[in-house]
Design a protein around this motif. Structure first.
Motif: not given
Ligand SMILES: Nc1ncnc2c1ncn2[C@@H]1O[C@H](COP(=O)(O)OP(=O)(O)OP(=O)(O)O)[C@@H](O)[C@H]1O
Ligand SMILES: [Mg+2]
Lengths: 250, 306
Positions: B179, B190-196, B198-200
């Motif tokens: 991620a 990356a966000r459209t892969m479901g990655i959060d 801000r958290r990363v």
């Protein structure tokens, strides 16, 4: 039954207003296409649905659930995947890493492996090159990575933005066949394209976007039969109304 | 110069190199994931060292004397405080100015570092003076032909190496690392892969800062003192090391850190002028190297960039 419902959406970038009161629905299990010339706002609509450029007004419902205002990763978690315009593979990641990212939200390693196997069965070329960096692949191969990545989450809705862009006619045909097969396996597809004939050949229904407004809609055959659609498509402005033929928004 | 003296210098250089590498890895992680320079990183390190010192002071005041307990408490509190500070900097200072020119981010983090530094000076009891840092590790060692190999140095070097190796594994093998690399290459996709996203970012900042906490503890143990301004030079050196290696490249940061330490050591012992000139020499050589290899020694080779 409707899978996706876009209701009166207005979307703008910093200065430019793009989408003006766009409404459409995508029925579950169908391939629904969105046609429109360059700059008509097709990609902007996809970005609005994904929450990358959230709409200023209007609502987006998915499976009856209101997605408006959710963050992108939450929207995706509802079961939406996207094969973005220009493929957008992660260039410095390997093919397998790209594909795994498609299943980022899946925790079960066995399920991920199943999906991986399915992608490799669809694109044997990717299986041969699983450790190659995606950025070093040819355009056509990158398209396979991007489509495969979109399949990896086994989404309910797959949005595809101009899959034929920059590909040879043979490749375009293959990709359309793959998209059709994905749909036959039960995935609802929202297909954005400029390639009218090939798109309408596999789509059930479609919408035509011109300058940020839906100017025509109907079944694939209705749209195909409509001269005005072509006019709209080739960017000569919104077509004038015509009483017969496909329904057109006022 | 006898072999044992040379061995001693090599050992000293290795300790410094480990310290700089740990700091540089943080710079490179932050740059990788957000394309920004987190200039308060050095001061976050200093805060970590002070947190470790505070833990020691409190525990010894409470009568705890077991060295293992003290050591663990020092390291853990340093790591906890820096990880938290790193995440706070990311959340409240870096992310809000995301999208602004890089220079603005550099400026706000520079200011945040100054605030942090001054807080240490003003609020830590006696913080304006250098503080004695306790020796927490056995200082005995082995004598190898006149060279005294100290246990504490060996322990610090080995644990530093393990930390860097662990970070490398996280980045290259874990889901989190995937991620982080995805966000580094293309945030939106990356966000459209479901990655959060801000958290990363927060986790990356916590991770990079926690690594540097260890550098802060090494610094304290090595010099037997900590100082509110210690983060300034450490930050500049870590930044220089990261740039020297090729910003965004994990291996580059490590190479850069050890190279800088080698230059300092050479400047201190092998050159005909006083050892006080070692930083002048080291930075001078870095400037020269940058002129020759403007993008860093290790070019941006695809697979290795974070
Ligand atoms: N990031 C942006 N900032 C400002 N304006 C933008 C941005 N992205 C797109 N636009 C504008 O929005 C309008 C619609 O663009 P969009 O990309 O949605 O069109 P499209 O229908 O996908 O076109 P194409 O077929 O060429 O991909 C265009 O006028 C474009 O210039
Ligand atoms: Mg587009």
């Amino acid at each position: 039954m409707e899978e996706l419902r876009v209701e009166n959406v207005f979307t703008a970038y910093d200065r430019a207003d793009v989408l003006q009161d766009v409404s459409l629905t995508v029925e579950r299990g169908t391939i629904t296409c969105l046609l429109g010339s360059n700059g008509s706002g097709k990609t902007t609509l996809i970005r609005s649905i994904l929450g990358l450029t959230p709409p200023r007004r209007g609502r987006i419902l998915f499976g009856g659930r209101d997605l408006t205002g959710l963050q992108t990763h939450r929207i995706v978690a509802e079961g939406i995947a996207c094969i973005p315009e220009g493929r957008k593979v992660f260039p410095r990641l390997t093919v397998v890493e790209n594909l795994r990212l498609g299943a980022y939200l899946e925790e079960d390693a066995r399920v991920i492996q199943q999906h991986l196997d399915r992608v490799f069965a669809t694109f044997p070329r990717l299986a041969e090159r699983r450790q190659q960096l995606a950025g070093t692949m040819s355009g056509g191969e990158q398209a396979m990575v991007s489509i495969g990545r979109g399949m990896m989450s086994a989404p309910k809705l797959l949005m595809v933005d101009e899959p034929s862009l920059g590909l040879s006619p043979l490749f375009v045909m293959e990709n359309f066949a793959v998209i059709r097969r994905i749909n036959q396996q039960g995935v609802t597809v929202f297909l954005v394209e400029q390639n009218v004939h090939q798109t309408l050949a596999i789509a059930h229904r479609g919408y035509v976007l011109s300058q940020g407004r839906v100017v025509a809609q109907g079944t694939a055959s209705e749209l195909l039969a409509d001269e005005q659609v072509r006019a709209a498509y080739f960017g000569s402005g919104p077509p004038t109304g015509r009483p017969d033929g496909p329904r057109r928004n006022p | 110069m006898s072999a044992s003296v040379i061995a001693q210098y090599v050992m000293n250089g290795a300790m410094l190199g480990m310290m700089y590498a740990l700091v540089a890895v943080g710079f490179t992680l932050f740059f990788g994931v957000l394309d920004i320079i987190q200039f308060s990183h050095g001061d976050v390190v200093a805060a970590g060292a002070f947190a470790g010192l505070a833990a020691w002071t409190l525990l010894t005041a409470a009568g705890v004397a077991a060295p293992a307990v003290l050591l663990l408490a020092v390291v853990l509190s340093a790591i906890a405080v820096t990880a938290l500070l790193g995440a706070v900097v990311a959340r409240f200072i870096v992310l809000p100015v995301k999208g602004a020119p890089q220079l603005n981010v550099l400026l706000v983090t520079l200011m945040a570092g100054t605030v942090l530094r001054e807080c240490l000076r003003l609020f830590y009891p006696g913080g304006s003076q250098p503080k004695l840092f306790p020796a927490l590790l056995p200082t005995s060692g082995w004598d190898i032909g006149g060279f005294h190999l100290r246990f504490d140095n060996v322990i610090l070097l080995v644990s530093g190496a393990l930390l860097i190796a662990g970070t490398h594994l996280i980045i290259t093998r874990s889901r989190l690392g995937l991620a982080i690399r995805a966000v580094a290459q293309d945030e939106e996709t990356a966000r459209t892969m479901g990655i959060d996203f801000r958290r990363v970012v927060l986790v990356t900042f916590a991770l990079g800062s926690a690594l540097a906490a260890f550098a802060g503890v090494i610094d304290g143990l090595y010099y037997n003192e900590v100082f509110f301004g210690m983060g300034l030079l450490l930050g500049v050196i870590g930044f220089a090391a990261a740039i020297l290696g090729g910003l965004g490249n994990l291996y580059g940061a490590i190479v850069g850190g050890f190279l800088f330490a080698a230059l300092q050591t050479i400047g201190a012992v092998a050159l005909p002028f006083a050892s006080a000139y070692k930083d002048v020499f080291a930075f001078g050589v870095v400037i020269l190297l940058m002129a020759i290899r403007p993008t860093g020694l290790i070019g941006e080779r695809a697979s290795e960039r974070v």
